[in-house]
Design a protein around this motif. Sequence first.
Motif, PDB file in Angstrom:
ATOM      1  N   MET A  34     -97.588 -16.084   4.814  1.00  0.00           N
ATOM      2  CA  MET A  34     -98.907 -15.959   4.061  1.00  0.00           C
ATOM      3  C   MET A  34     -98.730 -17.372   4.648  1.00  0.00           C
ATOM      4  O   MET A  34    -100.021 -18.475   4.774  1.00  0.00           O
ATOM      5  N   ALA A  35     -98.179 -17.803   4.471  1.00  0.00           N
ATOM      6  CA  ALA A  35     -97.336 -19.643   3.924  1.00  0.00           C
ATOM      7  C   ALA A  35     -98.746 -20.571   5.032  1.00  0.00           C
ATOM      8  O   ALA A  35     -99.424 -21.429   4.719  1.00  0.00           O
ATOM      9  N   THR A  36     -98.292 -20.175   6.476  1.00  0.00           N
ATOM     10  CA  THR A  36     -98.731 -20.557   7.786  1.00  0.00           C
ATOM     11  C   THR A  36    -100.396 -20.092   7.789  1.00  0.00           C
ATOM     12  O   THR A  36    -100.919 -20.524   8.709  1.00  0.00           O
ATOM     13  N   GLY A  37    -100.456 -18.930   7.203  1.00  0.00           N
ATOM     14  CA  GLY A  37    -101.598 -18.810   7.464  1.00  0.00           C
ATOM     15  C   GLY A  37    -102.804 -19.568   6.178  1.00  0.00           C
ATOM     16  O   GLY A  37    -103.981 -19.550   6.871  1.00  0.00           O
ATOM     17  N   ILE A  38    -102.125 -20.333   5.122  1.00  0.00           N
ATOM     18  CA  ILE A  38    -102.870 -20.752   4.578  1.00  0.00           C
ATOM     19  C   ILE A  38    -102.876 -22.093   4.610  1.00  0.00           C
ATOM     20  O   ILE A  38    -103.520 -22.440   4.838  1.00  0.00           O
ATOM     21  N   THR A  39    -101.538 -22.933   5.696  1.00  0.00           N
ATOM     22  CA  THR A  39    -101.762 -23.879   5.984  1.00  0.00           C
ATOM     23  C   THR A  39    -102.267 -24.441   7.522  1.00  0.00           C
ATOM     24  O   THR A  39    -102.798 -25.171   7.924  1.00  0.00           O
ATOM     25  N   LYS A  40    -102.629 -23.175   8.119  1.00  0.00           N
ATOM     26  CA  LYS A  40    -103.003 -23.230   9.803  1.00  0.00           C
ATOM     27  C   LYS A  40    -101.411 -23.801  10.519  1.00  0.00           C
ATOM     28  O   LYS A  40    -101.601 -25.325  11.600  1.00  0.00           O
ATOM     29  N   ARG A  41    -100.112 -24.415   9.890  1.00  0.00           N
ATOM     30  CA  ARG A  41     -99.205 -24.960   9.933  1.00  0.00           C
ATOM     31  C   ARG A  41     -98.774 -24.365  11.323  1.00  0.00           C
ATOM     32  O   ARG A  41     -98.086 -23.128  10.475  1.00  0.00           O
ATOM     33  N   ARG A  42     -97.208 -25.178  11.894  1.00  0.00           N
ATOM     34  CA  ARG A  42     -96.838 -24.471  12.770  1.00  0.00           C
ATOM     35  C   ARG A  42     -95.021 -24.212  12.513  1.00  0.00           C
ATOM     36  O   ARG A  42     -94.039 -23.809  13.482  1.00  0.00           O
ATOM     37  N   ARG A  43     -94.858 -24.759  11.869  1.00  0.00           N
ATOM     38  CA  ARG A  43     -93.620 -25.440  11.134  1.00  0.00           C
ATOM     39  C   ARG A  43     -92.769 -25.586   9.571  1.00  0.00           C
ATOM     40  O   ARG A  43     -93.159 -25.324   8.853  1.00  0.00           O
ATOM     41  N   VAL A  44     -91.849 -25.028   9.094  1.00  0.00           N
ATOM     42  CA  VAL A  44     -91.339 -24.320   8.237  1.00  0.00           C
ATOM     43  C   VAL A  44     -90.218 -24.601   8.324  1.00  0.00           C
ATOM     44  O   VAL A  44     -89.063 -24.178   9.348  1.00  0.00           O
ATOM     45  N   LEU A  45     -89.166 -25.258   7.261  1.00  0.00           N
ATOM     46  CA  LEU A  45     -88.349 -25.928   6.733  1.00  0.00           C
ATOM     47  C   LEU A  45     -87.182 -24.089   5.892  1.00  0.00           C
ATOM     48  O   LEU A  45     -87.855 -23.629   5.524  1.00  0.00           O
ATOM     49  N   VAL A  46     -86.423 -24.381   6.151  1.00  0.00           N
ATOM     50  CA  VAL A  46     -85.251 -23.174   5.541  1.00  0.00           C
ATOM     51  C   VAL A  46     -84.117 -23.868   4.622  1.00  0.00           C
ATOM     52  O   VAL A  46     -83.373 -24.210   5.548  1.00  0.00           O
ATOM     53  N   ALA A  47     -83.697 -24.128   3.781  1.00  0.00           N
ATOM     54  CA  ALA A  47     -82.257 -24.203   3.123  1.00  0.00           C
ATOM     55  C   ALA A  47     -81.480 -23.677   4.082  1.00  0.00           C
ATOM     56  O   ALA A  47     -81.397 -22.418   4.290  1.00  0.00           O
ATOM     57  N   GLN A  48     -80.134 -24.833   4.033  1.00  0.00           N
ATOM     58  CA  GLN A  48     -79.324 -23.542   4.961  1.00  0.00           C
ATOM     59  C   GLN A  48     -78.302 -23.214   3.567  1.00  0.00           C
ATOM     60  O   GLN A  48     -77.608 -22.098   3.742  1.00  0.00           O
ATOM     61  N   SER A  49     -78.739 -22.859   2.327  1.00  0.00           N
ATOM     62  CA  SER A  49     -77.721 -22.979   0.938  1.00  0.00           C
ATOM     63  C   SER A  49     -78.816 -21.610   0.595  1.00  0.00           C
ATOM     64  O   SER A  49     -78.553 -21.170  -0.083  1.00  0.00           O
ATOM     65  N   SER A  50     -79.640 -21.525   1.811  1.00  0.00           N
ATOM     66  CA  SER A  50     -80.091 -19.841   1.182  1.00  0.00           C
ATOM     67  C   SER A  50     -79.535 -18.655   1.730  1.00  0.00           C
ATOM     68  O   SER A  50     -78.667 -19.069   2.851  1.00  0.00           O
ATOM     69  N   HIS A  51     -79.526 -17.888   2.099  1.00  0.00           N
ATOM     70  CA  HIS A  51     -78.656 -16.685   2.249  1.00  0.00           C
ATOM     71  C   HIS A  51     -78.707 -16.084   3.548  1.00  0.00           C
ATOM     72  O   HIS A  51     -79.661 -16.462   3.888  1.00  0.00           O
ATOM     73  N   PRO A  52     -77.564 -16.032   4.331  1.00  0.00           N
ATOM     74  CA  PRO A  52     -78.047 -16.236   5.691  1.00  0.00           C
ATOM     75  C   PRO A  52     -78.622 -14.874   5.959  1.00  0.00           C
ATOM     76  O   PRO A  52     -79.290 -15.129   7.468  1.00  0.00           O
ATOM     77  N   ASP A  53     -78.108 -13.816   5.027  1.00  0.00           N
ATOM     78  CA  ASP A  53     -79.453 -12.626   5.510  1.00  0.00           C
ATOM     79  C   ASP A  53     -80.807 -13.634   5.861  1.00  0.00           C
ATOM     80  O   ASP A  53     -82.144 -12.860   6.763  1.00  0.00           O
ATOM     81  N   THR A  54     -81.040 -14.046   4.965  1.00  0.00           N
ATOM     82  CA  THR A  54     -82.867 -14.482   5.110  1.00  0.00           C
ATOM     83  C   THR A  54     -83.504 -15.633   5.943  1.00  0.00           C
ATOM     84  O   THR A  54     -84.181 -15.377   6.457  1.00  0.00           O
ATOM     85  N   ARG A  55     -82.224 -16.139   6.334  1.00  0.00           N
ATOM     86  CA  ARG A  55     -82.259 -17.134   7.555  1.00  0.00           C
ATOM     87  C   ARG A  55     -82.378 -16.411   8.627  1.00  0.00           C
ATOM     88  O   ARG A  55     -83.529 -16.906   9.412  1.00  0.00           O
ATOM     89  N   LYS A  56     -81.820 -15.245   9.424  1.00  0.00           N
ATOM     90  CA  LYS A  56     -81.379 -14.111   9.714  1.00  0.00           C
ATOM     91  C   LYS A  56     -83.055 -13.579  10.119  1.00  0.00           C
ATOM     92  O   LYS A  56     -83.139 -13.409  11.189  1.00  0.00           O
ATOM     93  N   THR A  57     -83.331 -12.894   8.800  1.00  0.00           N
ATOM     94  CA  THR A  57     -84.545 -12.104   8.954  1.00  0.00           C
ATOM     95  C   THR A  57     -86.041 -13.050   9.441  1.00  0.00           C
ATOM     96  O   THR A  57     -86.818 -12.530   9.852  1.00  0.00           O
ATOM     97  N   LEU A  58     -85.846 -14.507   9.382  1.00  0.00           N
ATOM     98  CA  LEU A  58     -86.867 -15.889   9.348  1.00  0.00           C
ATOM     99  C   LEU A  58     -87.090 -15.614  10.715  1.00  0.00           C
ATOM    100  O   LEU A  58     -88.046 -15.494  11.649  1.00  0.00           O
ATOM    101  N   VAL A  59     -85.807 -15.789  12.167  1.00  0.00           N
ATOM    102  CA  VAL A  59     -85.338 -15.879  13.225  1.00  0.00           C
ATOM    103  C   VAL A  59     -86.011 -14.689  13.648  1.00  0.00           C
ATOM    104  O   VAL A  59     -86.599 -15.005  14.370  1.00  0.00           O
ATOM    105  N   GLY A  60     -86.186 -13.253  13.176  1.00  0.00           N
ATOM    106  CA  GLY A  60     -86.893 -12.131  14.013  1.00  0.00           C
ATOM    107  C   GLY A  60     -88.290 -11.938  13.910  1.00  0.00           C
ATOM    108  O   GLY A  60     -89.154 -12.122  14.414  1.00  0.00           O
TER     109      GLY A  60
END
Length: 400
Positions: free
Chosen positions: A100-126
């Motif tokens: 949703m955020a990439t569609g709003i900003t028209k940008r193609r780079r996203v940062l994720v905190a390492q302190s976020s849940h590992p499942d969240t980070r893996k899901t984002l990769v997928g």
Amino acid sequence: GTVPPEARERIWARVRGRPGRSGVRRLGRRRVLIGLAAASIASVAAGLGIAAGRSPVGSPLYGVRTAIETARLEFMASETARAELAVDQFASAAAEAVLMATGITKRRRVLVAQSSHPDTRKTLVGYLRQQGIELVTVPSRNGVLDTAALSSALDDDVAAVVIQSPNFFGCLERIDRIIPVIHEHGALAIVSTDPIACGVLKPPGAFDADIVVGEGQPLGIPLQYGGPYLGLLATREKYLRKMPGRVVGMTHDREGRRGFCLALQTREQHIKRERATSNICTNQGLLAVRASVYLAAMGKIGIGKVASQCFDKAHYAAEQIAKLDGYELRFPGAPFFKEFVVRTSHRVSAALKACKDRGILGGVALGRFDEGYDDCFLVAVTEKRSKKEIDDLVAALDAA
């Protein structure tokens, strides 16, 4: 107590319309509870002065399909909420928020905190690896996001930053300081949170978070072999048309009775084809209803009491465990809500087995997620645990 008098009278008038206790039985306890849930939750935002949005046809927006959305306005302090997100858990909700955020900003780079849940980070990769969207992990320091590293990673090509607070380690992030830095670069702040924590902490929306996501499992949904659970998402009104879901408008029929209709269906592939905001089709409506009943039954005061008990009992457990020989808090200076990391000089597997032998789930070994935490385990304490149970956990760890 959150049900307006006129709504309460309408509900109980239906019950009183049938004679005696048998009338209540015929109406059905479930119908009464769901009616109370809808009336109660619909009044939460209005009672606290939170204005609903306006749909394109001029009807107040109360979120999507179930009354729980209006309750999410309160707990997330956002203008529009989406509860029946058609996702299984908060990790999918976070991924949908990123798209949703990439569609709003028209940008193609996203940062994720390492302190976020590992499942969240893996899901984002997928989700992102086939979308041509770059995903960068920002390191953590002392259990929370490294703000210096975040400042270095931010630039005008970043669409959004994903933060979790309370984070994977249970620590509270300083989102009051982080979000303004994100906005300086025109990026969106996506915050993942525990809805129960919002009972005692300021919700992310109060700090100008653009999109808030969360896991609905704490809202009266029991553990059931990993699912199904409920992903939650809330955002600002100006991003309404980018939300991955259906938006229901409240209106009135020709006789003046309140009614609801689908005002926006931004997600639907059969309507928007390749322009649909999402292509996942699971339905979490049943769990959304269950969560709405829980919120209605607990109310604002009840949720606050649950959150307070989680906080107090978790801190009591942390204090007692830290007194044991061979155990210490991994992040002693970081504030936490109901989860905390323990470091031990014993073998983690042996310590947790000693707890298991006494019928206690002592924690989760963190070495399975990161080898740097081989000597650590994560402990969670909720309102359901008694002082005796906490003391039994401490005794089991001491005997390991």
